[in-house]
Write a protein that holds these residues in place. Structure first.
Motif, mmCIF file in Angstrom:
data_model
loop_
_atom_site.group_PDB
_atom_site.id
_atom_site.type_symbol
_atom_site.label_atom_id
_atom_site.label_comp_id
_atom_site.label_asym_id
_atom_site.label_seq_id
_atom_site.Cartn_x
_atom_site.Cartn_y
_atom_site.Cartn_z
ATOM 1 N N THR A 25 -20.385 -38.583 32.967
ATOM 2 C CA THR A 25 -21.213 -39.139 34.035
ATOM 3 C C THR A 25 -21.003 -38.450 35.376
ATOM 4 O OG1 THR A 25 -19.550 -40.829 34.531
ATOM 5 C CG2 THR A 25 -21.266 -41.401 32.935
ATOM 6 N N GLY A 81 -16.237 -41.606 32.532
ATOM 7 C CA GLY A 81 -16.697 -41.958 33.858
ATOM 8 C C GLY A 81 -15.673 -42.727 34.663
ATOM 9 N N LEU A 127 -28.023 -41.188 39.064
ATOM 10 C CA LEU A 127 -27.634 -42.045 37.944
ATOM 11 C C LEU A 127 -28.176 -43.458 38.121
ATOM 12 C CD1 LEU A 127 -23.925 -41.073 37.144
ATOM 13 C CD2 LEU A 127 -25.922 -40.716 35.727
#
Length: 992
Positions: A921, A954, A933
């Motif tokens: 991410t 992430g 995102l």
């Protein structure tokens, strides 16, 4: 030599010349302007009827100035298409907005109704023309700024190459032909001034390497520019592709490697521009071995031309026919009425009225009754032809009996969607990941072919047009249709088509035709002879030289025109023998297809025609008709792009669009938000499915197969969906599920891709828990044992893992590495990367991949599936690739036990799948900024690519600042699939 400069000049000049004053007002039968500088733009409508005059008399008895609101085009927009040279035929009006009572004003209000219609046409045309112009200029600006800023400084030029946007000192090698296109391989010259090192494993033939982060990829449009002084001459003015004195041609990338880029160029153009290649094997002989070229990433203006033309076709009011044309039309009707064709008026009106319903400047804004959307919904539900229902029942019966075993068993929602599409004028089908959207599209095309072959109500020579947004999508459709035994023609350059489909392309059909083949060879020879004809300038040329040059140009012009005519004849014959014509959405305006359909352009418009359609196709027979149009990947295309297959051939009577509004929207360069806030980022299918009511399908079927809803029905999954709706914002739709927002489409609700635990979150949050998984898929999608050994769960059998890498400031902005030694502050902004990287995540991901591959060695049933590594940022893609390429242990593992591994961006993975997905991410910062995102559609795509296992890397502290990611992180914690990484031990795998 530069194509876009002409286009840009047209854009600017026409926009400035024909901007409407905000004080323009519709009075009587004219558009009147208070600004005297634009009187020449007044457009006269047709003659008034008696009712119009009566209404005007009634209006004069009231103080209309007190309740009149002027609605004009947006400032700075033009009613003319930017690439058009013809006169604009749209009726531009402003309406009086508050004529609330017909009784008060008298009359039947025909004038006001026409005013509203013309205003809507002008508003639609003006808004999308403005958006496309802005997009064109934005994309052009990106290219020009990048090239021009590099040209101003030699060090910046080197950075332009090292960052992957250009290649200098390239040596061309002729590699052969793909039908009429010539293929050239461009490699770094051995004496090149700029060089890049290669890994030992990729060194071959002593050639120079290309930059590791080269951004050239298949189907990219590139510009090849001559370096006049040879090697090292990439700083001079004549070597800059944006310079008017540069010698350049456009090409398309076929493929790339560590040391080369293969490109396809229209036959004869390379020799006509640069002379023969040094290794040329044609009649012209070998060329100059010192020939050096520069290659830049570029773009094509063809999509913009075709989209603007489609907007005009939608909003143009046909001119009144003369008595002679009416007589000709009646005579043709008596012989054959198949030429009487046009886009179904209901389809056209639905597109325009739904736009007015959502356009704040329209008097129909938010008014269902005024926009007549409910009435239109009833009309689009009607069969396109009288016998459509009967023939559809035959097709559905054939599907279920399946005598030749051509079809896989269809589930209930798929059969409902197929039946609806075959019996309606407009159908939208939402296909979430793994629901068989392409399979359904192929089945619908099969049903349409049956109608074309059997129906007595459909014009003769009718075919099915099937399109997709991308070349890959169009190729997938073509392959599915060929498996069903249908005759397919793939429209588009063979160089942009999968190699396995080359024999089905129009180029292949033309190559098989002896007359067309000879005409092309003559044209190629004639154009190549033009090289050097104007080498002498001024008084040094004799009359004989001038006459010789003129003769060569005339011969080349005649040869090219003859080749076009011969190719059109061969192409028309091929399409006439086919059942289905497949192309991209932009490719649906291919000149050869338009010629076969009798659509006249340029000088051909002077020929005899009926209802804007030629009486004969190039092969001397009646033109083709395309009453059935299927648009796949409809939600990835901007709205004007989806108009092309519908309006380019002016014969669509039934339109089917397939896509998923809950996945990535169209890519719009001019949208600075990064999350699709521009109106151009809303696809036609998305807009219509939000505006139209839910379709009523009387024969709708449900799926009765056993389902695995264990994870979908968990309380924690429902809580995640509730959290997203609760924190969705303050808009009117904030508490409405995403599926209900797009309820105007039919939903394919059974997915066959993901393990149920992978599908659960997306189904609950993005599809209102309506996306189910068959029970048999649970046993077919077990978690790989290699992954279970690294990240074991204490309880449960979820196939999702979340590796939480804390640190609060792990992300970095900019390219992961450069070799130029230039300070970031000294780099022009157009050359700086805006992408993000996260070395901590990348290191953990690479380490986990190595552990996974080690576990494969010696296992009883080693994992032999595919692995995908995805990330939202191109910088992270480059970083991951470089880390793997520079890791000797990783390369050794890959050599001993190879595995299919691909690293790419989320956008590149849309429409694709992998057995195992590792998702980085990237974002990790103290401010909690997650960038784009926040686009929930990008998140949905990333979470739905995996079949057996999904591993997300992430920073939960950062991601939790977005309500979608907060819900997902909370869901993972409740499922107990989170593994924390100690920030102090980021040099190696340390999962807890």
């Amino acid at each position: 030599m530069i194509i876009y400069s002409v286009c840009l000049a047209s854009l600017v000049l026409q926009a400035n010349a024909l901007s409407f004053s905000p004080q323009s007002r519709f009075i009587g039968n004219k558009v009147h302007h208070h600004d005297t500088t634009v009187h020449s733009t007044s457009i006269t409508m047709r003659k008034q009827k008696a009712s119009d005059k009566r209404t005007r008399r009634m209006q004069k008895s009231h103080d209309t100035e007190s309740f009149t609101e002027t609605i004009a085009l947006r400032p700075g927009t033009s009613p003319l298409t930017p690439m058009s040279t013809g006169q604009w035929q749209h009726k531009t009006v402003v309406v009086m907005n508050e004529f609330e009572s017909t009784a008060r004003l008298g009359g039947r209000g025909r004038s006001r109704k026409r005013s509203a219609v013309y205003s809507n046409l002008a508003s639609y045309h003006g808004q999308f023309l403005e958006l496309l112009t802005k997009e064109f200029l934005a994309e052009e600006s990106v290219v020009r700024d990048r090239i021009d800023s590099a040209a101003a400084d030699s060090m910046h030029s080197l950075l332009l190459e090292s960052s992957g946007h250009a290649l200098f000192d390239m040596y061309p090698e002729r590699r052969g032909n793909i039908f009429s296109d010539e293929v050239y391989r461009l490699v770094k010259a051995k004496d090149a001034k700029s060089t890049f090192s290669l890994d030992k494993e990729t060194e071959d033939s002593g050639r120079q390497g290309l930059p590791q982060n080269s951004k050239f990829s298949q189907n990219d449009v590139v510009m090849l520019t001559l370096q006049p002084a040879g090697v090292g001459d990439f700083f001079g003015g004549s070597s800059i592709p944006t310079n008017k004195d540069a010698t350049s041609i456009e090409a398309r990338v076929l493929g790339t490697g560590p040391t080369y880029v293969d490109v396809a160029i229209q036959g004869g153009r390379f020799e006509a521009t640069f002379g023969p290649a040094p290794n040329n094997f044609g009649p012209a002989g070998k060329g100059d071995p010192n020939l050096r070229l520069r290659m830049d990433r570029y773009f094509s203006n063809v999509p913009y031309n075709r989209m603007v033309e489609a907007i005009g076709q939608l909003t143009t009011i046909p001119p009144k026919k003369t008595k002679e044309e009416i007589a000709l039309l009646k005579e043709a009707d008596r012989k054959d009425a198949s030429h009487r064709r046009s886009v179904d008026g209901v389809i056209r009106q639905t597109i325009l009225n739904s736009f007015a319903f959502s356009n704040k400047e329209s008097p129909m804004y938010g008014d269902l009754d005024a926009a007549k959307l409910n009435d239109l919904a009833k009309h689009i539900a009607k069969p396109p032809f009288q016998d459509s229902a009967k023939l559809t029942n035959q097709v559905l019966g054939y599907f279920q009996s399946n005598p030749q075993q051509l079809f896989s068993p269809f589930n209930g929602p798929q059969l409902s969607a197929i039946g609806a599409a075959l019996t309606r004028k407009l159908t939208m089908i939402q296909g979430p990941p793994g629901t068989g959207k392409t399979t359904v599209a192929a089945a619908i095309a099969f049903g349409f072919v049956h109608q074309c072959r059997t129906s007595t109500n459909i014009p003769k020579h009718s075919k099915v047009l099937t399109t997709a947004f991308s070349n890959v999508g169009a190729d997938n459709l073509a392959e599915q249709l060929i498996r069903l035994g249908l005759k397919v023609v793939r429209v588009g350059k063979a160089s942009a088509v999968t190699k396995g489909l080359w024999d089905y392309t129009l180029d292949a059909a033309i190559a098989r035709d002896p007359h067309a083949k000879k005409a092309l060879e003559d044209a190629t020879k004639a154009t190549s002879n033009l090289k050097g004809t104007s080498g002498k300038k001024g008084s040094g040329r004799s009359k004989l030289d001038i006459a010789s040059e003129r003769n060569k140009r005339d011969l080349a012009t005649a040869a090219v025109k003859a080749s076009i005519e011969a190719c059109n004849v061969a192409a028309t014959k091929a399409m006439r023998e086919a059942d289905v014509i497949v192309s991209t959405s932009i490719g649906a305006a291919d000149s050869r297809l338009l010629a076969a359909c009798g659509m006249l352009v340029g000088e051909d418009e002077k020929e005899a025609k009926i209802n804007d359609v030629a009486m004969f196709a190039p092969d001397g027979l009646p033109p083709l008709s395309l009453p059935f149009v299927i648009v796949d990947e409809a939600c990835q295309s901007v709205e004007p792009g989806s108009l092309i297959p519908v309006f380019s051939t002016n014969s669509c009577r039934s339109l089917v669009m397939l896509g998923d509004p809950c996945q990535l929207p169209p890519t719009v360069v001019s949208d600075d938000s990064g999350i699709g806030e521009s109106p151009l980022s809303v696809s036609l299918m998305s807009r219509l499915s939000m505006a139209l009511p839910q379709p009523v399908i009387v024969t709708a079927q449900v799926d009765k197969s056993p389902r695995d809803d264990l994870y979908l029905n968990l309380k924690l999954t429902r809580q995640a969906a509730s959290l997203v709706r609760h924190k969705g914002g303050s808009g009117s739709d904030s508490n409405v599920s995403y599926r209900k927002r797009y309820s105007g489409s039919l939903l394919l609700s059974v997915q066959y891709r993901m393990h149920p635990s992978i599908a659960a979150f997306s189904s609950a949050v993005f599809y209102d828990s309506m996306l189910s998984t068959p029970k048999f898929l649970t046993s077919q999608r077990p978690v790989p044992q290699e992954l279970e050994n690294i990240l074991p769960l204490e309880r449960g059998q979820a196939s999702v893992r979340f590796v939480n890498i804390a640190g609060s400031q792990n992300e970095r902005r900019g390219d992961p590495a450069t070799s130029t030694g230039i300070l970031l502050s000294d780099i022009d902004p157009s050359l700086q990367s805006s992408s993000y990287t996260n070395e901590a995540e990348a290191a953990q991901l690479v380490d986990m991949l190595k552990e996974f591959m080690k576990n494969r060695v010696g296992g009883s049933t080693p994992f032999d599936g595919t692995i995908g590594v995805i990330t939202p940022y191109s910088g992270q893609v480059i970083l991951l690739k470089s880390m793997i390429a520079s890791d000797p242990e990783f390369r050794d593992l890959m050599q001993k036990n190879p595995i299919d591994l691909e690293i790419n961006s989320i956008d590149a993975y849309q429409g694709r799948e992998r057995d195992l997905i590792f998702f980085s991410t990237v974002r990790s910062n103290r401010k909690g900024n997650v960038g784009f995102l926040t686009d929930w559609r990008r998140m949905n795509v990333a979470l739905t690519r995996a079949k057996v296992g999904l591993v997300v890397f992430g920073d939960m502290d950062t991601l939790g600042n977005d309500h979608h990611w907060e819900a997902f992180c909370g869901w993972c914690e409740n499922v107990e699939c989170v593994f924390d990484v100690d920030p102090a031990e980021l040099n190696g795998p340390s999962f807890e």
